[in-house]
Design a protein around this motif. Structure first.
Motif, short mmCIF file in Angstrom:
data_model
loop_
_atom_site.label_atom_id
_atom_site.label_comp_id
_atom_site.label_asym_id
_atom_site.label_seq_id
_atom_site.Cartn_x
_atom_site.Cartn_y
_atom_site.Cartn_z
N ALA A 1 -1.86 6.98 -11.02
CA ALA A 1 -1.47 5.72 -11.66
C ALA A 1 -0.70 4.84 -10.68
CB ALA A 1 -0.61 6.01 -12.89
N ALA A 2 0.17 5.44 -9.87
CA ALA A 2 0.93 4.67 -8.90
C ALA A 2 0.02 4.07 -7.84
CB ALA A 2 2.00 5.55 -8.24
N ILE A 3 -0.95 4.84 -7.38
CA ILE A 3 -1.90 4.34 -6.37
C ILE A 3 -2.72 3.18 -6.92
CG2 ILE A 3 -4.05 4.96 -5.18
CD1 ILE A 3 -2.78 7.72 -4.63
N GLU A 4 -3.12 3.28 -8.19
CA GLU A 4 -3.92 2.22 -8.81
C GLU A 4 -3.07 1.08 -9.36
OE1 GLU A 4 -7.31 3.48 -11.27
OE2 GLU A 4 -6.63 5.53 -10.85
N ARG A 5 -1.76 1.21 -9.25
CA ARG A 5 -0.83 0.19 -9.73
C ARG A 5 -1.01 -0.09 -11.23
NH1 ARG A 5 1.29 -1.91 -5.01
NH2 ARG A 5 2.36 -3.61 -6.12
N ARG A 6 -1.16 0.97 -11.98
CA ARG A 6 -1.23 0.85 -13.44
C ARG A 6 -0.04 1.58 -14.05
NH1 ARG A 6 -3.49 5.82 -15.00
NH2 ARG A 6 -4.86 6.80 -13.46
N PRO A 7 0.23 1.41 -15.34
CA PRO A 7 1.40 2.04 -15.95
C PRO A 7 1.41 3.56 -15.77
CG PRO A 7 0.49 0.39 -17.43
CD PRO A 7 -0.48 0.52 -16.29
N LEU A 8 2.58 4.10 -15.51
CA LEU A 8 2.71 5.53 -15.29
C LEU A 8 2.58 6.28 -16.61
CD1 LEU A 8 5.75 5.58 -12.83
CD2 LEU A 8 3.32 5.58 -12.26
N PRO A 9 1.96 7.46 -16.58
CA PRO A 9 1.83 8.27 -17.81
C PRO A 9 3.13 9.01 -18.12
CG PRO A 9 0.81 9.43 -15.98
CD PRO A 9 1.29 8.10 -15.44
N ILE A 10 4.13 8.28 -18.58
CA ILE A 10 5.44 8.86 -18.85
C ILE A 10 5.35 9.74 -20.10
CG2 ILE A 10 7.86 8.37 -19.40
CD1 ILE A 10 7.52 5.73 -17.91
N PRO A 11 5.73 11.01 -20.00
CA PRO A 11 5.61 11.90 -21.18
C PRO A 11 6.55 11.47 -22.30
CG PRO A 11 6.80 13.00 -19.40
CD PRO A 11 6.26 11.71 -18.83
N ASP A 12 6.13 11.71 -23.52
CA ASP A 12 6.95 11.39 -24.69
C ASP A 12 7.93 12.52 -24.90
OD1 ASP A 12 8.04 10.57 -27.02
OD2 ASP A 12 6.23 10.81 -28.25
N THR A 13 9.23 12.22 -24.76
CA THR A 13 10.26 13.25 -24.89
C THR A 13 10.94 13.20 -26.24
OG1 THR A 13 11.89 11.75 -23.88
CG2 THR A 13 10.73 13.28 -22.43
N ALA A 14 10.43 12.35 -27.11
CA ALA A 14 11.06 12.20 -28.44
C ALA A 14 10.85 13.46 -29.27
CB ALA A 14 10.49 11.01 -29.15
N GLU B 1 0.82 -1.22 0.00
CA GLU B 1 0.00 0.00 0.00
C GLU B 1 0.85 1.26 0.00
OE1 GLU B 1 -3.09 -0.36 -0.44
OE2 GLU B 1 -3.13 -2.52 -0.11
N THR B 2 2.14 1.14 -0.36
CA THR B 2 3.06 2.26 -0.25
C THR B 2 3.57 2.70 -1.62
OG1 THR B 2 3.80 1.56 1.94
CG2 THR B 2 5.26 3.04 0.74
N VAL B 3 3.61 4.01 -1.82
CA VAL B 3 4.21 4.62 -3.00
C VAL B 3 5.40 5.45 -2.55
CG1 VAL B 3 3.89 6.15 -4.98
CG2 VAL B 3 1.98 4.73 -4.18
N VAL B 4 6.59 5.14 -3.07
CA VAL B 4 7.79 5.94 -2.80
C VAL B 4 8.11 6.75 -4.04
CG1 VAL B 4 10.26 5.90 -2.28
CG2 VAL B 4 8.71 4.31 -1.11
N VAL B 5 8.23 8.07 -3.88
CA VAL B 5 8.55 8.96 -4.99
C VAL B 5 9.92 9.56 -4.74
CG1 VAL B 5 7.82 10.94 -6.37
CG2 VAL B 5 6.09 9.49 -5.27
N LEU B 6 10.90 9.15 -5.53
CA LEU B 6 12.25 9.72 -5.45
C LEU B 6 12.34 10.84 -6.48
CD1 LEU B 6 15.26 9.75 -4.59
CD2 LEU B 6 15.67 8.03 -6.38
N ILE B 7 12.66 12.06 -6.02
CA ILE B 7 12.82 13.20 -6.91
C ILE B 7 14.29 13.61 -6.86
CG2 ILE B 7 12.06 15.53 -7.47
CD1 ILE B 7 9.48 14.96 -5.90
N SER B 8 15.03 13.31 -7.91
CA SER B 8 16.49 13.51 -7.88
C SER B 8 17.04 13.50 -9.30
CB SER B 8 17.15 12.42 -7.05
OG SER B 8 18.57 12.50 -7.14
N ASP B 9 18.18 14.20 -9.50
CA ASP B 9 18.89 14.12 -10.77
C ASP B 9 19.80 12.90 -10.83
OD1 ASP B 9 20.96 14.87 -9.10
OD2 ASP B 9 21.14 16.91 -9.87
#
Length: 392
Positions: A379-392, A304-312
């Motif tokens: 998305a993380a809470i629902e355990r579904r794929p993250l909406p990763i933005p398209d950087t192409a 039931e845990t979501v860890v969000v690491l914000i780092s370069d």
């Protein structure tokens, strides 16, 4: 021959250092041309201390002087640069010199000046970077500016964040006897494929899966683990605001941890993001492994845990241990999210090797705008794929 080579190397190093001290005008006599990191370091020194030539004038006939311009983002970048190239003791001296030489004292003391440069996330980052060098008489003014920006951000972000995450929490609480309008048809069909009747070309579901309504006792644990190195200033500001919003939701238990080479837990200050921000100390080194070890020790309900690491991801600690720790958390059921930045500017410079290693563990690293962050968390809470933005 070896002694001769050593002597030449020593002479070249001395000339390099004199070139950095003297500023590179024709009269410095070193004949040294700087490139790469040395050239960047020279630029930070020139911005603060100027570069005088023999006549004391530049090509336009005007006296040369130090300056960073009137732009808060420029000042914020410069503050990040000096932490990259100089040790903390030198950084403190240069910050104090910047306040004296570049008019930053006036910027901090005069509300009119602050309004002129427009109080925004970049300015907040600058003020926080200068926090330790700031005279006591200016701190109240700086705090008022930070509060104004934070309140503006909360008004823009809070309502949508709460609505998005409340919906995600509701959907994550699956029930086996849902009412008709609460049935999750995709999951129900997937769970009952073995009951397909080919003669009728239909599925007879034995088990219905639906969206429950998240009770107050059903909580998700969210841990925000935030790199407070100088380049992450805007991300720290946004993360503090989102941390306060999440903490205001009774169905989410929120912990906020900031780190450089040490780790500070600011959870007890989450009711006021301004207190959180002034509890940070932008700059210094980075020990991601140590920060994740602390976060891991606080996990009691991994599924039931979501860890969000914000780092370069520029790791000054033990790289292999950091990756092992992420792998262990994911294996235990933790949803692990890696954000290279939480800002409107996109991804800063980051460690691509570490980013690739995390992606291989199923924790792809990407930059996230504040507007996208609620969707990422949902998305993380629902355990579904993250909406990763398209950087192409």
């Amino acid at each position: 021959m070896t002694n001769g080579t050593t002597r030449l190397d020593g002479d070249a190093e001395r000339l390099r250092r004199w070139r950095l001290v003297l500023g590179g005008d024709q009269a410095d006599g070193t004949g040294v041309t700087l490139t790469g990191r040395d050239a960047a370091m020279d630029g930070t020194l020139t911005a603060l201390y100027g570069r005088g030539d023999k006549a004391g004038k530049n090509a336009a006939g005007r006296e040369r002087s130090a300056g960073l311009g009137g732009s808060a983002p420029t000042v914020a970048r410069w503050l990040g640069d000096i932490r990259t190239y100089f040790p903390s003791s030198v950084v403190q001296v240069m910050q104090r010199d910047a306040i004296d030489r570049l008019g930053l004292a006036a910027l901090l003391l005069e509300p009119e000046m602050l309004e002129a440069v427009e109080a925004d996330v970049h300015l907040v980052g600058t003020l926080l970077s200068l926090n330790k060098a700031m005279p006591e008489t200016t701190k109240e003014t700086a705090r008022a500016v930070v509060r104004k920006v934070v309140e503006d951000l909360e008004r823009r972000l809070a309502t949508r964040t709460r609505a998005t995450l409340t919906g995600a929490l509701d959907r994550s609480a699956r029930v086996s006897r849902p009412r008709h309008h609460d049935i999750d048809w995709n999951r129900t069909i997937a769970a009952n494929l073995k009951h397909y009747l080919p003669e009728y070309r239909t599925i007879v579901p034995e088990r219905l899966i639906g969206y429950g309504r998240a009770a107050q006792s059903v909580k998700k644990e969210v841990i925000l683990c935030i790199d407070q190195s100088g380049s992450m200033a805007a991300s720290v500001v946004y993360a503090s605001v989102f941390g306060a919003v999440l903490a205001s939701m009774r169905s989410i238990s929120t912990r906020m941890v900031v780190f450089d080479t040490s780790v500070v837990d600011l959870t007890d200050q989450l009711d006021d993001p301004v207190d959180v921000l002034f509890g940070t100390q932008l700059g210094g080194g980075t020990d991601i492994n140590r920060a994740l070890a602390y976060c891991q020790s606080k996990i009691t309900r991994p599924a039931e845990t979501v860890v969000v690491l914000i780092s370069d991801l520029y790791e000054g600690g033990i790289r292999d241990e950091m990756l092992k720790r992420v792998a262990a958390m994911k294996a235990s059921g933790v949803q692990f999210v890696t954000l290279l930045a939480l800002s409107d500017e996109g991804a800063p410079a980051y460690d691509r090797e570490h980013a690739a290693a995390l992606a291989a563990l199923g924790a792809p690293a990407f930059a996230c705008t504040p507007d996208l962050f609620p969707e990422v968390m949902a998305a993380a809470i629902e355990r579904r794929p993250l909406p990763i933005p398209d950087t192409a």
